[in-house]
Each structure stands twice: as structure tokens, then as C-alpha cells.
Design a protein around this motif. Structure first.
Motif, short mmCIF file in Angstrom:
data_model
loop_
_atom_site.label_atom_id
_atom_site.label_comp_id
_atom_site.label_asym_id
_atom_site.label_seq_id
_atom_site.Cartn_x
_atom_site.Cartn_y
_atom_site.Cartn_z
N HIS A 226 -2.54 0.49 6.53
CA HIS A 226 -2.32 -0.94 6.31
C HIS A 226 -1.46 -1.25 5.09
N TYR A 227 -1.33 -0.33 4.15
CA TYR A 227 -0.55 -0.59 2.94
C TYR A 227 0.41 0.57 2.71
N VAL A 228 0.12 1.36 1.68
CA VAL A 228 0.89 2.56 1.37
C VAL A 228 -0.06 3.52 0.66
N LEU A 229 0.11 4.82 0.92
CA LEU A 229 -0.75 5.83 0.31
C LEU A 229 -0.19 6.24 -1.03
N LEU A 230 -0.99 6.04 -2.09
CA LEU A 230 -0.60 6.43 -3.45
C LEU A 230 -1.42 7.63 -3.90
N GLY A 231 -1.04 8.20 -5.03
CA GLY A 231 -1.77 9.35 -5.56
C GLY A 231 -3.14 8.95 -6.07
N ASN A 232 -4.05 9.95 -6.09
CA ASN A 232 -5.42 9.70 -6.53
C ASN A 232 -5.76 10.32 -7.88
N TYR A 233 -4.93 11.25 -8.34
CA TYR A 233 -5.30 12.04 -9.51
C TYR A 233 -4.47 11.63 -10.73
N ALA A 234 -5.02 11.94 -11.90
CA ALA A 234 -4.37 11.53 -13.15
C ALA A 234 -2.98 12.14 -13.29
N ARG A 235 -2.77 13.32 -12.68
CA ARG A 235 -1.46 13.98 -12.81
C ARG A 235 -0.44 13.44 -11.82
N HIS A 407 7.90 10.70 -3.57
CA HIS A 407 6.47 10.52 -3.28
C HIS A 407 6.26 9.27 -2.44
N VAL A 408 6.96 8.18 -2.80
CA VAL A 408 6.86 6.93 -2.06
C VAL A 408 7.34 7.11 -0.63
N MET A 409 8.49 7.72 -0.47
CA MET A 409 9.06 7.89 0.87
C MET A 409 8.20 8.80 1.74
N SER A 410 7.60 9.81 1.13
CA SER A 410 6.77 10.73 1.91
C SER A 410 5.54 10.04 2.49
N SER A 411 5.04 9.00 1.80
CA SER A 411 3.88 8.26 2.31
C SER A 411 4.18 7.58 3.64
N TYR A 412 5.43 7.21 3.83
CA TYR A 412 5.82 6.60 5.11
C TYR A 412 6.18 7.66 6.15
N GLU A 413 6.76 8.75 5.71
CA GLU A 413 7.26 9.75 6.65
C GLU A 413 6.15 10.54 7.33
N ILE A 414 4.98 10.68 6.69
CA ILE A 414 3.93 11.52 7.28
C ILE A 414 3.15 10.80 8.38
#
Length: 822
Positions: A226-235, A407-414
Motif C-alpha cells: 500500500h505504500y513503500v517498503l523502507l529499511g528496518n534497521y539502524a544501519r 534502495h528506493v527503486m528496489s522496493s518497487y521492483e521486487i
């Protein structure tokens, strides 16, 4: 709350104007509960049990095939969606009508928060109950079965189900969220608009938030969908906090930042002054410490015989100097110590203003429409030729510099391959594999661990290569898309956090002891179904009388008898029986029905006065009675039967009627009864004067007395015209304006004496799952001269419930126009 505005450029050609969003749920007028912290809310026991059963059945249905094949934990039926939808709708309508009765929208908002809290908690509770019942099913079959292979298989499945909790909660939660949204949009919003108008639409949009139904408020699968997948970890460079900081810096550096408030500037300057003062003290202390050490060394050397002989300095003077330096040093250290709390206080004040400033700037990232305002459809093509194109290029450059763009583009491509690879690969691993060679190797290792799936690495490698081949224009398109998705995510996360905070302020009362304690202290808010609210003795507190006066019934009876026809069956079949079928829908009771009159009553009692809406229902019922009459007249026009002519009067009385008993009959005594008789009347002179006139209205009043007469005297001189019309008394109109939200419009319309401006009041009446439009006209009685002509208007008002379809079409078009404008 009106949104604040930010403007990038003062010139009209390059203006980029952003709007802020910071909607909050108001709860300031609500009473605090008995614990002096929370708001006490008691929800309908019937609804609570129904919701628990429905949620268990829903979870059981969704997990049975995969985790419990061939195992029946208890007698489980398919979820009854229609029954649960109805009871949920009834509860929401009960909440809304109670808020209207109390004239406080915050009561409905509180009940909605309590409902969200109950449903979100209960999904988790029923999931736990399913796990518990699975374990209990094994235990009840004895120790021998517990050691069997079948029991181990079931335990393994229960363990898998526990691991899949997040996914189960997501699926069930979104079904409930969808049901709430569907009821809100199709039923409740119409009823709320009818009762309160459109002033609170944004608050209820906030309550539609779907994230509160996720386990812990976050879910990678849901975010990706529904949105976009972002990272979850501090790194992770693209974690939410890092992206939020990037966008805020982007707004500030692009000239979209707000001017700092004077208080913030003052706090920052005060903090800096204290820091400078403290640093000056530290420098002075360091200098004094050096002097002290120097004096001590000289004094120690001066104690020797040779130094005493060679030195010209007096030891007594050096001791005095040392004492002076130590006194000054102690003074500076004391001052520095006293400055510490002042610096800390100034720092806290500055942090408060800084947080407030960032919060206000963040409000502009909570409006997803700002993505379009920043980067319109031409920005990608412009690519720096326009102000918006320059902003877009600047944002892409930042994402590239911080190595975030891929990283942003990969969230859409997968998205096309997640069903194939997840599981066994985690969503985050799959996304990072497109960017990182090390992560690609880890994914390859995971795929080798499940040879039965025969999952190839090549599609992932192809997507990774595809990312690197994108042109600048394609990257810009990704940035535009990502900005909109991120702003939607930020807004919904912000709203979910706010809702969760508000829900924590609600205490769900579940025991009768706690309910009674809160109730006797006048702290309890009870949201129950109408049938649960009835007390043992339900006293009438007010009532409405509807009288439909059938004109010319005596002549009509004689005419039918002379032709050998039955007057009784004629009135019964064509008027009385159709009207009787309408009574239950409007909670109306029969007072009197004869050939020349129908008298009905709608009562408000202690238990139903919050939702009865007696006057509104009486007005709609009166229109339906006229519709029955008109339907008969249309048929009668093609036969040789006489037509029906009615006049209806609707009178409200804010108290109960009286009764006297005649044998087995109860006879009502009520001022409203007498008034409705007058309101339904039509004087022969008025009928002769106005019949055939071109107008949309059917009710008029004329005065034959001079102005200045009392209200009682005026009624004696009133000449009423009511030809198939409905007149409402003034007290009834005031009650109607409390029952529903009334708006007004002024327009020029045809009247019997010519065109004039007419004031129309209109509103919508909730009736079950729908709403009925109601239009009324406020008129002023006109002078009736001795020669039969119509004179000037007086100050005596009267109210007509309009029936003309043309007027309803006019008002309906006006409502559609206003809704579209919003």
C-alpha cells in the motif's frame, strides 16, 4: 483546524505552495473516569459477544485449511458477515444519535475510539484463544495421544501458526477495517451529515486509519502493498527516520522552511550566551589554576636557605597572592557550578522549541497532496527548466549522494517476484539483494537450502542489473512516485500513533461492578443498542401528533352509497390500510382512524429520546401519507371513483399527553392534538382564493386582524390554506433543528401574488441505512383585505413541509454542488 501554508517563491510564475496537516481528535469536553486518568466507556454486551464470536470464526476460517486440516476444535460456523455488519452498523448509529442528543460530537468520537480499541485487542485475544484451544484439544485426548506422532504434528502446526501471527492479524484486521470503512462511507457518513453537517469529515477520515489493525502498527508486507517498503534497521540508509530527516532538510534547504519564531530565536540566543559565559569561566579557572601552581612552586623553592638568601620576593607576599588566587578560583568554580542548572534549563527550553519547529515543518510532510504541489506531471520532462523541475532534480541528487536511490527503486521492483521468493527469503533480504552483492550471496545461500522449490537466482540478478540501467528520467519518475508514497505513509503512521495515544486514554469497562461505580459518579459513557437501553418503566417525555384531514368525506360517502358502492372499503383499501403499513417504519402509533381523519402519534420516551427524532420522522411520514393519497388519485383519474383531498398538520409538544379512561378505551388529551387539527384545516375563502394558482407550495396563512394582537388572538383571525400540504408548528420546527442539521438557501420562486425570495430550510433524516431529504419553507402570514385581495406580509411565521419534487431536485442539486466543492 485550517492548514498552514508555505510558499517557495513569491513570484506567481514559480509559486510552490504547500499545505500542512495536523488533525487531532478533540476530547477536551469529556468527563474523566473514576481513576482520574481514563475515559470510562461501556460497550453493548450483545455487540461485544457477537464481535468475539465473529472474530474467532474469521480467524478460524482463515487458518483451518493450512494449520488444522481434519481437526475440529469446537463447533465452528462460517462467519456471519451480514449479521455482524448489521449489529456493527446499529452500534455506530446508536453512538451517533447519542452524540446528537447530547449535542457533543466528541461523544461519538470517544465511542469510535473505544470500538477501535476493543476490536484491535480482541483480534489478538481470539488468535490466542485459537492457539489455546488447539493445545487443549491435544490435552483432552490423554497422555498417550500427547506422545503420538499426530500430536507432534499438531503441535508443530500450532508453533507455525504462532509464528504466522503477524500475517493472520494483518488479514483479519484489514477485513474489519474494510467493513468499518464501508459502513462509514455508505451509511454512517450520511447520517452524520444529516445530524451534524459536514464540519467533522476530516476527523472521521482520520479514524479510517488501517495501520491500527496491524500487529504492532507495522507490517512490511502491508507497507510494500500500500505504500513503500523502507529499511528496518539502524544501519539501513533508507529507514523511516533517515528519510524523514532527509525530506525535512530538503524543505528547509529549498527555501520552504518556516521563519523561526521570536521565542525560538530568543531561546537559542539565551542558551548560546550561557554556553559562552560558562566557557569564559572555564578559561578563567584554567588561568587561575596555572597561577596557583606557579605560586606554589615559587613558595616551595623559597623555603630553602640559598633561595631565602638569593631571592628578593617576600614569602609573606607570595602566600598572600596564593590565597587571593585560591579565593578567586573558588569563586569562579562556584559560579560555574551555579551556571550548570541554568544551562540545562535553557537547553531543555531550546529543545522544546526545536522539536516544536520540526513538528510544524513535519506537518507539511503529512499532506500527500504536497507531492503533487512540489512535483507536477511536467517536472520530469522539465528536468530543471522549471522551479518544480529544479526541486525534483535536487531531491534526486540528495538520494544519489546518500546512496538511497537504488534502495528506493528496489522496493518497487521486487513486487512481481515476492510471491515466488518470500518465503524462504525475507522481504528485506530480497530488496537488499538488488542493491548489495553481499546480500545477493546470502539470498543465494538461502535458496540452496530449499532445493525442492527449485528457485533460480537469475531473476533477482536480472532485476539488480535493471536497476543500474535506468535513465535519469526514469529515476526522476521513481522519485515522484516515492515522494507521494512516503508522504502517505508518514501521514498514516502519524495518524495511527495519534489514534493509539487516544485509544490508551479509553478504559473499556467490562464488569457490572465497575460499570455501576462509574455510572453513579456520572463518569460513564455507555454505547449500547436501543433494545439494551430500555428501562423497566419507560416514561413518555414528549410527543408529535400527525393529523390527516380528509376533505369532503361526507359528500364522498353519499356519492358512493348512491352508486351502490361501499364507502368503508373504499377508504380502507385506498388510504387507511396503506398508511397502517407505514407506521412501524416510523415508530408511529394509531390514535384515531375514521373515514374523515387519520390521527397518529410518535412518542419520545426516556430510553429512545436520544435517537427517536420524532419530528423528523413525523414530517417524512406525512409526506408518505400524501404519496399514498397521490398514488390513489392517479389511479382514480382513470376510473369513475372520487379523488382524495388531504390537509396534514404536524404538532410537537415537549411533554407527555394526558389520558382519561372510558371503559376499556384510553382517550388522549393533548394540546398538540388540538393544534394539529387547526394546522390541517383549510378555510373555504382561502381555497376559493388560491385554488389553481401556479406555485410549488401548498400551505399559506392570512390575517384578517390588525398587527399587535396577542398570539392567542391572532390564531382566531388566521385564515389557513392547506391543500394536500403539511404544516408544522413552530415548536416542532425548533425541535427539528435540534434533531438534524438544517441548512438554508434563499431563492426566488413563484407565489400566488407573484415572484418573491423564499427561504428554504433543508436537511437529511437518517432512516435505517439511508437518509431522506427534507425541505421546509418558513413563510410569513399575509394580510387578507376585506375586498379579498392579498396584502403585505406580517411578522407571524408558519412552517410548511414541502412536497414539490421540483424543490427537492433543486435542493439535492445544491447539496451535490456543495459536496463536490468540499
Amino acid at each position: 483546524m485550517a492548514p498552514e501554508l508555505l510558499t517557495l517563491n513569491p513570484t506567481e510564475d514559480a509559486r510552490v505552495e504547500l499545505k500542512s496537516y495536523s488533525e487531532t481528535i478533540p476530547m477536551g469536553s469529556l468527563a474523566i473516569g473514576v481513576d482520574n486518568i481514563h475515559h470510562d466507556v461501556f460497550l453493548s454486551p450483545k455487540f461485544v459477544q457477537s464481535a468475539r464470536d465473529y472474530l474467532f470464526d474469521l480467524i478460524r476460517q482463515g487458518t483451518k485449511a493450512r494449520y488444522f486440516p481434519g481437526i475440529e476444535l469446537r463447533a465452528v460456523k462460517a462467519p456471519d458477515n451480514a449479521a455482524f455488519r448489521k449489529i456493527l452498523t446499529d452500534l455506530l448509529q446508536s453512538s451517533l444519535t447519542q452524540a446528537k442528543f447530547q449535542k457533543n460530537i466528541e461523544i461519538d468520537l470517544l465511542f469510535r475510539l473505544a470500538l477501535l480499541k476493543f476490536l484491535t485487542q480482541e483480534i489478538g485475544n481470539q488468535f490466542a484463544n485459537l492457539i489455546l484451544e488447539g493445545k487443549e484439544w491435544i490435552r483432552q485426548r490423554g497422555e498417550h495421544f500427547e506422545r503420538s506422532q499426530q500430536a507432534h504434528v499438531i503441535k508443530s502446526r500450532l508453533s507455525e501458526l504462532q509464528s504466522a501471527r503477524r500475517g493472520v492479524v494483518r488479514v483479519v484486521g484489514q477485513q474489519i477495517a474494510h467493513l468499518l470503512t464501508e459502513i462509514e462511507e455508505n451509511v454512517i457518513s450520511k447520517a452524520r451529515r444529516a445530524l451534524f453537517g459536514d464540519d467533522f469529515a476530516q476527523l472521521y477520515d482520520l479514524l479510517k486509519n488501517r495501520l491500527v489493525f496491524l500487529d504492532g502498527g507495522k507490517d512490511d508486507v502491508f507497507f510494500l502493498e500500500h505504500y513503500v517498503l523502507l529499511g528496518n534497521y539502524a544501519r539501513d540508509p533508507d529507514r523511516f527516520e533517515a528519510m524523514d530527516e532527509l525530506f525535512q532538510d530538503f524543505l528547509r534547504d529549498s527555501g520552504l522552511g518556516m521563519a523561526a519564531e521570536p521565542a525560538y530565536v530568543e531561546a537559542r540566543q539565551a542558551h548560546q550566551n550561557l554556553l559562552d559565559l560558562a566557557q569564559g569561566m572555564r578559561n578563567e579557572i584554567a588561568n587561575l589554576e596555572e597561577q596557583r601552581e606557579s605560586l606554589r612552586k615559587r613558595l616551595d623553592r623559597g623555603e630553602s636557605f640559598l633561595n631565602k638568601f638569593l631571592s628578593s620576593a617576600d614569602p609573606a607576599d607570595m602566600k598572600a597572592s596564593l590565597n587571593d588566587v585560591e579565593a578567586r578560583l573558588k569563586h569562579q568554580e562556584t559560579k560555574l557550578e551555579e551556571t550548570g542548572p541554568q544551562i540545562e534549563a535553557a537547553k531543555q527550553k531550546l529543545e522544546f522549541f526545536t522539536k516544536d519547529y520540526k513538528g510544524k515543518l513535519g506537518d507539511f510532510l503529512n499532506d500527500p497532496e504536497n507531492a503533487k504541489r512540489l512535483f507536477d506531471q511536467t517536472s520530469v520532462a522539465a528536468n530543471g527548466d522549471s522551479e518544480r523541475g529544479k526541486l525534483l532534480a535536487e531531491l534526486l541528487e540528495r538520494l544519489e549522494q546518500q546512496e538511497i536511490i537504488y534502495h528506493v527503486m528496489s522496493s518497487y521492483e521486487i513486487r512481481p517476484i515476492i510471491e515466488t521468493y518470500c518465503p524462504p527469503v525475507h522481504l528485506q533480504q530480497l530488496r537488499k539483494a538488488l542493491v548489495s552483492k553481499e546480500e545477493m550471496k546470502r539470498v543465494e545461500s538461502i535458496l540452496k537450502q530449499v532445493p525442492a522449490r527449485q528457485l533460480a537466482l537469475k531473476p533477482i540478478e536480472d532485476l539488480s542489473k535493471k536497476l543500474r540501467r535506468y535513465s535519469r528520467e526514469e529515476k526522476l519518475s521513481f522519485v515522484v512516485r516515492f515522494t507521494a508514497d512516503f508522504l502517505w505513509l508518514r501521514r498514516d503512521l502519524r495518524n495511527a500513533e495519534h489514534l493509539t495515544t487516544c485509544m490508551e486514554r479509553v478504559s473499556l469497562i467490562s464488569t457490572e461492578q465497575a460499570r455501576e461505580l462509574s455510572r453513579i459518579n456520572n463518569k460513564l459513557y455507555e454505547c449500547v443498542l436501543p433494545e439494551e437501553a430500555k428501562p423497566q418503566q419507560d416514561h413518555v417525555v414528549s410527543h408529535v401528533i400527525i393529523k390527516a384531514d380528509v376533505r369532503g368525506s361526507t359528500k364522498m360517502t353519499q356519492d358512493l352509497l348512491s352508486r351502490g358502492l361501499s364507502p368503508a372499503s373504499h377508504f380502507s383499501l385506498n388510504l387507511h390500510e396503506p398508511v397502517k403499513k407505514l407506521l412501524d417504519r416510523y415508530s408511529a402509533k394509531k390514535v384515531f382512524i375514521e373515514g374523515d381523519a387519520i390521527i397518529l402519534a410518535i412518542f419520545e420516551t426516556d430510553s429512545n429520546q436520544a435517537y427517536a427524532r420524532a419530528v423528523a420522522k413525523a414530517c417524512i411520514l406525512s409526506r408518505q401519507i400524501l404519496a399514498v393519497c397521490n398514488s390513489y388519485n392517479d389511479r382514480a383519474a382513470t376510473t369513475d371513483l372520487p379523488g382524495l383531498e388531504l390537509g396534514l398538520g404536524v404538532a410537537f409538544q415537549g411533554s407527555a399527553p394526558s389520558y382519561w379512561v372510558d371503559g376499556d378505551s384510553r382517550i388522549m388529551i393533548s394540546k398538540a392534538l388540538n393544534l394539529s387539527d387547526r394546522l390541517s384545516g383549510c378555510a373555504k375563502i382561502a381555497k376559493r382564493l388560491l385554488t389553481g394558482q401556479k406555485t410549488h407550495f401548498s400551505v399559506f396563512q392570512f390575517l384578517t386582524a390588525m398587527e399587535g394582537a396577542s398570539a392567542e388572538e391572532l390564531d382566531e383571525f388566521l385564515v389557513r390554506f392547506n391543500m394536500n400540504g403539511i404544516e408544522l408548528n413552530e415548536e416542532g420546527f425548533q425541535k427539528l433543528s435540534e434533531e438534524i442539521s438544517l441548512d438554508s438557501v434563499e431563492t426566488k420562486l413563484d407565489m400566488p401574488w407573484g415572484k418573491e425570495n423564499v427561504t428554504l430550510h433543508y436537511g437529511e433524516v437518517p432512516m435505517g441505512d439511508s437518509v431522506e431529504l427534507l425541505v421546509l419553507r418558513k413563510g410569513l402570514a399575509r394580510e387578507l383585505r376585506p375586498d379579498g385581495t392579498i396584502g403585505v406580509e406580517s411578522t407571524h411565521p408558519y412552517y410548511e413541509v414541502c412536497t414539490s419534487p421540483a424543490l427537492y431536485d433543486l435542493v439535492a442539486a445544491l447539496i451535490r454542488t456543495q459536496t463536490a466543492a468540499v
